[in-house]
Write a protein that holds these residues in place. Sequence first.
Motif, PDB file in Angstrom:
ATOM      1  N   THR A  90       0.434  -1.116  -0.296  1.00 10.66           N
ATOM      2  CA  THR A  90      -0.269  -0.210   0.046  1.00 10.66           C
ATOM      3  C   THR A  90       0.767   1.066   0.067  1.00 10.66           C
ATOM      4  O   THR A  90       0.457   2.645   0.086  1.00 10.66           O
ATOM      5  CB  THR A  90      -0.428  -0.207   1.593  1.00 10.66           C
ATOM      6  OG1 THR A  90      -0.156  -0.269   2.379  1.00 10.66           O
ATOM      7  CG2 THR A  90      -1.467  -1.396   0.911  1.00 10.66           C
ATOM      8  N   GLY A  91       2.308   1.166  -0.065  1.00  9.35           N
ATOM      9  CA  GLY A  91       2.814   2.413  -0.140  1.00  9.35           C
ATOM     10  C   GLY A  91       4.388   1.887   0.695  1.00  9.35           C
ATOM     11  O   GLY A  91       4.833   1.089   1.199  1.00  9.35           O
ATOM     12  N   GLU A  92       4.706   3.169   1.274  1.00  7.23           N
ATOM     13  CA  GLU A  92       5.838   3.318   2.594  1.00  7.23           C
ATOM     14  C   GLU A  92       5.007   2.936   3.471  1.00  7.23           C
ATOM     15  O   GLU A  92       4.890   2.980   3.833  1.00  7.23           O
ATOM     16  CB  GLU A  92       6.235   5.450   2.313  1.00  7.23           C
ATOM     17  CG  GLU A  92       7.358   4.771   0.750  1.00  7.23           C
ATOM     18  CD  GLU A  92       8.137   5.979   1.491  1.00  7.23           C
ATOM     19  OE1 GLU A  92       8.671   6.627   2.910  1.00  7.23           O
ATOM     20  OE2 GLU A  92       8.399   6.749   0.380  1.00  7.23           O
ATOM     21  N   GLY A  93       6.015   2.204   4.601  1.00 14.56           N
ATOM     22  CA  GLY A  93       5.464   1.813   5.527  1.00 14.56           C
ATOM     23  C   GLY A  93       5.188   0.186   5.316  1.00 14.56           C
ATOM     24  O   GLY A  93       5.319  -0.644   4.798  1.00 14.56           O
ATOM     25  N   ASN A  94       4.547   0.155   7.041  1.00 13.34           N
ATOM     26  CA  ASN A  94       4.130  -1.094   7.742  1.00 13.34           C
ATOM     27  C   ASN A  94       3.078  -1.608   6.991  1.00 13.34           C
ATOM     28  O   ASN A  94       1.673  -0.652   7.206  1.00 13.34           O
ATOM     29  CB  ASN A  94       4.628  -1.686   9.133  1.00 13.34           C
ATOM     30  CG  ASN A  94       6.050  -1.890   9.192  1.00 13.34           C
ATOM     31  OD1 ASN A  94       6.928  -1.759   8.039  1.00 13.34           O
ATOM     32  ND2 ASN A  94       6.410  -2.037  10.153  1.00 13.34           N
ATOM     33  N   VAL A  95       2.188  -2.723   6.994  1.00 10.37           N
ATOM     34  CA  VAL A  95       0.846  -3.142   6.983  1.00 10.37           C
ATOM     35  C   VAL A  95       0.718  -4.103   8.197  1.00 10.37           C
ATOM     36  O   VAL A  95       1.983  -4.564   8.550  1.00 10.37           O
ATOM     37  CB  VAL A  95       0.673  -3.538   5.821  1.00 10.37           C
ATOM     38  CG1 VAL A  95       0.580  -2.695   4.823  1.00 10.37           C
ATOM     39  CG2 VAL A  95       1.424  -4.772   5.333  1.00 10.37           C
ATOM     40  N   LYS A  96      -0.779  -4.028   7.875  1.00 13.22           N
ATOM     41  CA  LYS A  96      -0.379  -5.738   9.330  1.00 13.22           C
ATOM     42  C   LYS A  96      -1.435  -6.107   9.100  1.00 13.22           C
ATOM     43  O   LYS A  96      -2.166  -6.097   8.182  1.00 13.22           O
ATOM     44  CB  LYS A  96      -0.860  -4.580  10.788  1.00 13.22           C
ATOM     45  CG  LYS A  96      -0.336  -3.058  10.846  1.00 13.22           C
ATOM     46  CD  LYS A  96      -1.134  -2.347  12.325  1.00 13.22           C
ATOM     47  CE  LYS A  96      -0.524  -1.010  12.612  1.00 13.22           C
ATOM     48  NZ  LYS A  96      -0.021  -0.278  11.850  1.00 13.22           N
ATOM     49  N   ILE A  97      -1.445  -7.798   9.029  1.00 13.94           N
ATOM     50  CA  ILE A  97      -2.343  -8.796   9.602  1.00 13.94           C
ATOM     51  C   ILE A  97      -3.186  -8.330  10.658  1.00 13.94           C
ATOM     52  O   ILE A  97      -2.886  -8.594  11.897  1.00 13.94           O
ATOM     53  CB  ILE A  97      -1.965  -9.895   9.204  1.00 13.94           C
ATOM     54  CG1 ILE A  97      -0.784 -10.287   7.719  1.00 13.94           C
ATOM     55  CG2 ILE A  97      -2.514 -11.074   9.038  1.00 13.94           C
ATOM     56  CD1 ILE A  97      -0.122 -11.088   7.649  1.00 13.94           C
TER      57      ILE A  97
END
Length: 290
Positions: A90-97
Amino acid sequence: MITIALPKGSLEAQTLQLFREADLEVRRTDRDYNPRIADSRIGKIKILRPQEIPTYVEKGYFDLGISGLDWVHETGSDVVEVADLSYSKTGEGNVKIVVAVHRDEPVDDVSRIRPDSRVTTEYPELTRKFFERLNIPVQLFHSYGASEAKVPDLMDVVVDLTETGTTLRKNGLKIIGQIMESHTVIIANRESWADPGKRREIEEIKTLLFGVIEARHKVLLTMNVPTHAMERLIAALPAMKKPTISRLHGIDYYSIQTVVQKNAVNQLIPRLKECGAEDILEIPISKIVP
């Protein structure tokens, strides 16, 4: 010479852009699954689904791969995590499950999910292990996309990837727990990593990629400053170590160069002007290698 698996789909555009900016452009046609990079360190290239890449790297089909940390964990692949990259699908940085249910469900925590609830997810192994740790039996349904649309008509719970949770909320869902955070990672086959020649080539490719990532957030400022304003200006000027200063020929001026954070430059330039700087230039940087 190393072989590389690059991700198709949601990570594709950002990964190809990163390689292009590192002067490692992946050359291919729209239907070409055997692209090339004009670099003597790199042999075979494949564009594959990120879900597959950790397994193929573990088995030695590729020396190096780029995938999501979520897929490394989901597949249980035994690979070397060479480095974290600063972007996700989705872009810069982290995502979460995350774990989510319909907003009308009287459940605010994963520990209160009803036994035998129907759970849809693209991450069946991570989800199975998560609910086993909670000692909650659930019915798992492997999803192939649009997971959030299946709750509550077909499913009771969704385990999905999100950055902000906006899409889930728009579909009438609420987040009640988190399984892990994820980001893009560079992974290597363990035997390739143990080979001195291949490891050197992997490290060199990593250096070029990280040089681009480091440079994306910085710019080069160059300016001319009269001698009487030097000390005041230097006190206001950030730098990676120290600014570069040189005397201008024939006049009582100095030229100064420094690297600064891109997100601070619009407020910095007026202050430098107030301190006596003239002829200020802002120059983009393609790579920074510490």
